[in-house]
Scaffold this motif. Structure first.
Motif, PDB file in Angstrom:
ATOM      1  N   HIS A 158     -43.659 -17.067  32.706  1.00 44.33           N
ATOM      2  CA  HIS A 158     -42.951 -16.736  33.944  1.00 44.33           C
ATOM      3  C   HIS A 158     -42.300 -18.006  34.468  1.00 44.33           C
ATOM      4  CE1 HIS A 158     -42.318 -15.322  38.076  1.00 44.33           C
ATOM      5  NE2 HIS A 158     -42.256 -14.141  37.496  1.00 44.33           N
ATOM      6  N   THR A 159     -40.988 -18.019  34.515  1.00 46.93           N
ATOM      7  CA  THR A 159     -40.250 -19.176  34.993  1.00 46.93           C
ATOM      8  C   THR A 159     -38.979 -18.719  35.685  1.00 46.93           C
ATOM      9  OG1 THR A 159     -39.304 -21.327  34.369  1.00 46.93           O
ATOM     10  CG2 THR A 159     -39.073 -19.544  32.773  1.00 46.93           C
ATOM     11  N   ARG A 160     -38.601 -19.444  36.706  1.00 47.38           N
ATOM     12  CA  ARG A 160     -37.385 -19.133  37.464  1.00 47.38           C
ATOM     13  C   ARG A 160     -37.394 -17.695  37.994  1.00 47.38           C
ATOM     14  NH1 ARG A 160     -36.757 -22.799  33.864  1.00 47.38           N
ATOM     15  NH2 ARG A 160     -35.489 -24.638  34.200  1.00 47.38           N
ATOM     16  N   GLY A 161     -38.562 -17.241  38.378  1.00 47.05           N
ATOM     17  CA  GLY A 161     -38.702 -15.930  39.007  1.00 47.05           C
ATOM     18  C   GLY A 161     -38.706 -14.745  38.065  1.00 47.05           C
ATOM     19  N   ALA A 162     -38.792 -14.969  36.764  1.00 50.01           N
ATOM     20  CA  ALA A 162     -38.764 -13.850  35.811  1.00 50.01           C
ATOM     21  C   ALA A 162     -39.607 -14.185  34.583  1.00 50.01           C
ATOM     22  CB  ALA A 162     -37.321 -13.568  35.379  1.00 50.01           C
ATOM     23  N   TRP A 163     -39.999 -13.132  33.875  1.00 53.46           N
ATOM     24  CA  TRP A 163     -40.704 -13.313  32.606  1.00 53.46           C
ATOM     25  C   TRP A 163     -39.694 -13.618  31.525  1.00 53.46           C
ATOM     26  CZ3 TRP A 163     -45.666 -14.124  32.249  1.00 53.46           C
ATOM     27  CH2 TRP A 163     -46.489 -13.711  33.302  1.00 53.46           C
ATOM     28  N   ARG A 164     -40.038 -14.523  30.635  1.00 54.62           N
ATOM     29  CA  ARG A 164     -39.143 -14.943  29.563  1.00 54.62           C
ATOM     30  C   ARG A 164     -39.868 -14.882  28.231  1.00 54.62           C
ATOM     31  NH1 ARG A 164     -38.083 -21.022  28.413  1.00 54.62           N
ATOM     32  NH2 ARG A 164     -39.504 -20.513  26.729  1.00 54.62           N
ATOM     33  N   ASP A 165     -39.126 -14.452  27.217  1.00 57.09           N
ATOM     34  CA  ASP A 165     -39.641 -14.490  25.853  1.00 57.09           C
ATOM     35  C   ASP A 165     -39.596 -15.933  25.337  1.00 57.09           C
ATOM     36  OD1 ASP A 165     -39.675 -11.722  26.050  1.00 57.09           O
ATOM     37  OD2 ASP A 165     -37.943 -11.429  24.721  1.00 57.09           O
ATOM     38  N   SER A 166     -40.315 -16.181  24.261  1.00 60.35           N
ATOM     39  CA  SER A 166     -40.246 -17.465  23.564  1.00 60.35           C
ATOM     40  C   SER A 166     -40.130 -17.193  22.073  1.00 60.35           C
ATOM     41  CB  SER A 166     -41.503 -18.303  23.824  1.00 60.35           C
ATOM     42  OG  SER A 166     -41.568 -18.721  25.168  1.00 60.35           O
ATOM     43  N   VAL A 167     -39.319 -17.976  21.405  1.00 59.92           N
ATOM     44  CA  VAL A 167     -39.158 -17.886  19.956  1.00 59.92           C
ATOM     45  C   VAL A 167     -39.952 -19.034  19.339  1.00 59.92           C
ATOM     46  CG1 VAL A 167     -37.538 -17.872  18.023  1.00 59.92           C
ATOM     47  CG2 VAL A 167     -36.874 -16.859  20.226  1.00 59.92           C
ATOM     48  N   VAL A 168     -40.829 -18.701  18.395  1.00 53.91           N
ATOM     49  CA  VAL A 168     -41.731 -19.676  17.790  1.00 53.91           C
ATOM     50  C   VAL A 168     -41.181 -20.162  16.447  1.00 53.91           C
ATOM     51  CG1 VAL A 168     -44.048 -19.999  16.831  1.00 53.91           C
ATOM     52  CG2 VAL A 168     -43.732 -18.658  18.921  1.00 53.91           C
ATOM     53  N   HIS A 169     -41.261 -21.460  16.241  1.00 54.01           N
ATOM     54  CA  HIS A 169     -40.909 -22.113  14.973  1.00 54.01           C
ATOM     55  C   HIS A 169     -42.112 -22.938  14.537  1.00 54.01           C
ATOM     56  CE1 HIS A 169     -36.414 -21.599  15.337  1.00 54.01           C
ATOM     57  NE2 HIS A 169     -36.796 -21.367  16.573  1.00 54.01           N
ATOM     58  N   SER A 170     -42.329 -23.046  13.222  1.00 54.95           N
ATOM     59  CA  SER A 170     -43.450 -23.853  12.745  1.00 54.95           C
ATOM     60  C   SER A 170     -43.111 -24.528  11.425  1.00 54.95           C
ATOM     61  CB  SER A 170     -44.701 -22.994  12.567  1.00 54.95           C
ATOM     62  OG  SER A 170     -44.546 -22.148  11.447  1.00 54.95           O
ATOM     63  N   ILE A 171     -43.937 -25.526  11.117  1.00 57.50           N
ATOM     64  CA  ILE A 171     -43.862 -26.202   9.833  1.00 57.50           C
ATOM     65  C   ILE A 171     -45.299 -26.496   9.403  1.00 57.50           C
ATOM     66  CG2 ILE A 171     -43.599 -28.506  10.860  1.00 57.50           C
ATOM     67  CD1 ILE A 171     -41.682 -29.154   8.473  1.00 57.50           C
TER      68      ILE A 171
END
Length: 181
Positions: A158-171
């Motif tokens: 939750h940021t800037r007043g709204a829920w946000r997705d996140s895209v995950v990257h890995s190595i």
């Protein structure tokens, strides 16, 4: 591992100091620089607290958080980078640069230096990072650093007043693009 000093061609990672407060505020206090981050622009007081916490956590043993300055070779702070270890020999990373430093390869080198810290310095198996779905520059950076896009965590923060997705990257340590030293 203290103190951390890892140098690359364009930037270096070093420990944060109290004298970095004003320079870090140019990054964390900037609406532009924090637009895609998990937090809104920070006040000078908040940046002071971040640096104090980073200095304190650097003394812990075992150390689990590496909140570091991204600096030019003359030592000037131009950004911040973080590696936080977790379970199963893994760590999450994140970074932010001052907007005038974008597009010069410094973000890519920062990610590669974090990978070197994690794999060569801390003997990790997996390093991952999450980005805003709108942050295409970060997507390009992580792909260029050999990281694989794994998927989307829906409603992650939750940021800037709204829920946000996140895209995950890995190595993974054994991936062909993972730095070994």
């Amino acid at each position: 591992m203290y103190p951390v000093l890892i140098t690359g061609t364009l930037v270096m990672l070093r420990e944060l100091t109290e004298t970095d407060t004003s320079a870090l505020h140019q990054v964390y206090g900037s609406d532009e620089a924090t637009r895609h981050l998990s937090f809104e622009a920070r006040t000078m007081q908040q940046v002071t607290a971040i640096i104090s916490a980073a200095i304190e956590s650097a003394a812990f043993y075992p150390r689990t958080e590496y909140m570091l300055a991204v600096a030019s070779h003359d030592g000037e702070l131009i950004g911040a980078a973080r590696l936080a270890t977790g379970e199963h020999q893994s760590a999450t990373i994140g970074f932010a640069l001052r907007p005038d430093q974008w597009g010069q390869g410094k973000g890519l080198e920062t990610v590669r230096l974090l990978q070197r810290l994690g794999f060569a310095g801390l003997d990790l198996h997996r390093i991952w990072g999450a980005r805003s779905p709108l942050n295409e520059a970060s997507a390009r950076t992580m792909r260029a650093a050999g990281m694989t896009e794994e998927g989307t965590i829906r409603g992650h923060l939750h940021t800037r007043g709204a829920w946000r997705d996140s895209v995950v990257h890995s190595i993974l340590r054994e991936d062909p693009d993972a730095p070994q030293s």
